[in-house]
Design an enzyme around this catalytic site. Structure first.
Site, PDB file in Angstrom:
ATOM      1  N   ASP A 266       0.884  -1.318  -0.126  1.00 61.42           N
ATOM      2  CA  ASP A 266      -0.080   0.056  -0.046  1.00 61.42           C
ATOM      3  C   ASP A 266       0.879   0.884   0.047  1.00 61.42           C
ATOM      4  OD1 ASP A 266      -2.166   1.832   0.571  1.00 61.42           O
ATOM      5  OD2 ASP A 266      -3.425   0.099   0.885  1.00 61.42           O
ATOM      6  N   HIS A 292       2.413   2.071  -3.092  1.00 59.70           N
ATOM      7  CA  HIS A 292       1.417   3.316  -3.817  1.00 59.70           C
ATOM      8  C   HIS A 292       2.013   4.447  -3.656  1.00 59.70           C
ATOM      9  CE1 HIS A 292      -2.606   0.459  -3.174  1.00 59.70           C
ATOM     10  NE2 HIS A 292      -1.463  -0.016  -3.772  1.00 59.70           N
TER      11      HIS A 292
END
Length: 476
Positions: A266, A292
């Site tokens: 993430d 991310h």
């Protein structure tokens, strides 16, 4: 922030732009410098005073994690302020298997090289209210593996490993923590998984050289922290492990993340302001890989400001430099400076978006302003600059920004400016400034491989690694 203190911080983190910065500081009494951590930050040191030295119990290999947990917690509880609990490999191997631990104020956990402190994969050990290891609409049913609550000083140091065992099958279940998280995503619920480390209402915490791996959820979360240093830290989790953010400072001030390597499933780093403002953060000489990206948001309602990102590489992150929020959780993001940043293999190397969740409802309008990109180099991808509306346009200045010819712009409701360093290709509708030099620092010598690690999936095959990252993100 005084001129002297700014100089000390810059001296701790030398960069190719140091001469330019020192010249700029001569003007500090008439022109305010960009914001950053207000402390004088230098490399932490290993502890001098040790209250006890522990090697693993042989029973820990047989599964008596409760006895190991009690032994570790007792050692922490009996230490005096300023002392350390020193974990060593001994002659039985270096693996400690433990349940949740709480670190006292002023106590340091020191993991020697060869030590692995592993979190047991048993939801009952972390349970708050009977929900840990289940899916519901809240997702807060687990206590963390390691907790700092109301502490001052201390931290976690050493060349050892803290392993959250997110890929281990949970006791009493037929799935891993990460499989539970994916199932929650498919069902539209929230997984109740423990975070690896949580720092709550604390001051002056240090993380030095330690390796954090395989968290079931976020790796490190800061809530209302005043002063934290991450120096030489490695965070490593597979790219498909959902909601495994690297470092998330929230409602916190005076944070430095330096000389570290992070790859996750993430956000690699996420600065948040859901229940209080986050400000004065320095992210310096950090290498980011799958994940991310380097994010601000998505919760920005209390405001994020005074952020310095310098000498950072983003190698294979889906988004690169990212600011994300929406009208359900938006606030003001201001005075953010990105300097000497290298990006490659990113779908959205610049991703400043006030519509993170297009289905969001609310009146908390995101406002991004006073954002500067100076000496930022990338390849291809989409550059997203999307403000909320004409009345809340996004304000960004490009000064020495260069991307490849195949890059595309997605600009909406934005007030853009170009400094003397120029921007290539230029944003839509903007002419080159007078004296445009369009020269920025090269990136060829700045890329660095992730240090040796068990999570070596696709590390030697960039094309495979980048493909792994193309999963769909769900706003969280």
């Amino acid at each position: 922030m005084t001129t002297e203190r700014r100089y000390e911080l810059i001296s701790s983190f030398p960069s190719p732009l140091t001469n330019f910065v020192l010249f700029f500081l001569l003007l500090a009494n008439v022109v305010p410098a960009w914001a950053q951590d207000r402390r004088t930050v230098s490399e932490p040191a290993l502890p001098v005073h040790v209250c006890c030295t522990l090697s693993p119990m042989i029973a820990s290999f047989g599964g008596d994690d409760q006895a190991e947990t009690r032994r570790l917690q007792a050692a922490i509880d009996h230490c005096a302020v300023g002392e350390a609990v020193h974990l060593v490999a001994g002659d039985r191997g270096g693996r400690f298997l433990s349940g949740p631990l709480t670190i006292k104020s002023g106590i340091t956990l020191w993991l020697e090289h060869g030590v692995v402190l592993a979190a047991i994969a048993d939801p009952r050990a972390y349970d708050r209210g009977g929900r840990c290891g289940t899916i519901d609409d809240k997702g807060d049913g687990c206590r963390p593996f390691i907790l700092f609550a109301g502490t001052r000083g201390g931290g976690i140091v050493g060349d050892g490993v803290i392993d959250g065992q997110g890929g281990a099958t949970m006791a009493g279940h037929d799935e891993t923590w990460w499989q539970l998280a994916r199932r929650a995503q498919a069902k539209g619920g929230e997984q109740n998984n423990p975070r690896l480390i949580e720092v709550d209402h604390a001051k002056e915490i240090s993380f030095y050289k330690v390796k954090l791996r395989n968290s079931p959820n976020f790796h490190v979360v800061l809530n209302r922290v005043e002063g934290a240093t991450f120096w030489g830290v490695q965070i490593d989790t597979p790219a498909d492990s959902r909601n495994t953010d690297g470092i998330d400072p929230g409602a916190s001030q005076d944070i430095t993340i330096a000389h570290s390597f992070i790859r996750t499933g993430d956000d690699n780093i996420a600065l948040k302001a859901g229940n209080g403002p986050t400000s004065h953060v320095s992210i310096v000489d950090v290498h980011l890989y799958w994940g991310h990206g380097l994010s601000i948001g998505s919760e920005t309602v209390a405001g994020v400001s005074d952020i310095l990102v310098r000498d950072v590489t983003l190698d294979g992150t889906t988004s690169g430099l990212r600011i994300k929020s929406d009208i359900s959780r938006g606030g003001t993001v201001s005075n953010v400076r990105y300097e000497n940043v290298c990006l490659r293999g990113n779908r959205k190397p610049i991703d400043f978006d006030t519509h993170y969740d297009d289905k969001a409802r609310g009146r908390s309008i995101p406002i991004y302003r006073d954002i500067v990109l100076h000496d930022v180099v990338g390849e291809s991808g989409t550059l997203v600059i999307r403000g909320q509306d004409q009345a809340h346009a996004l304000g960004v200045k490009f000064d020495g920004v260069r991307f490849g010819k195949d890059v595309t712009w997605q600009v909406e409701y934005a007030n853009l400016a170009i400094g003397p360093g120029g921007a290539v290709p230029r944003p839509p509708g903007l002419a080159a400034p007078a004296g445009d030099r369009s020269v920025v620092s090269p990136c060829d010598r700045r890329w660095a491989p992730f240090p040796d690690s068990p999570n070596e999936q696709a590390e030697t095959a960039p094309a495979v690694k980048r493909k792994t990252l193309q999963h769909t993100e769900v706003p969280s």
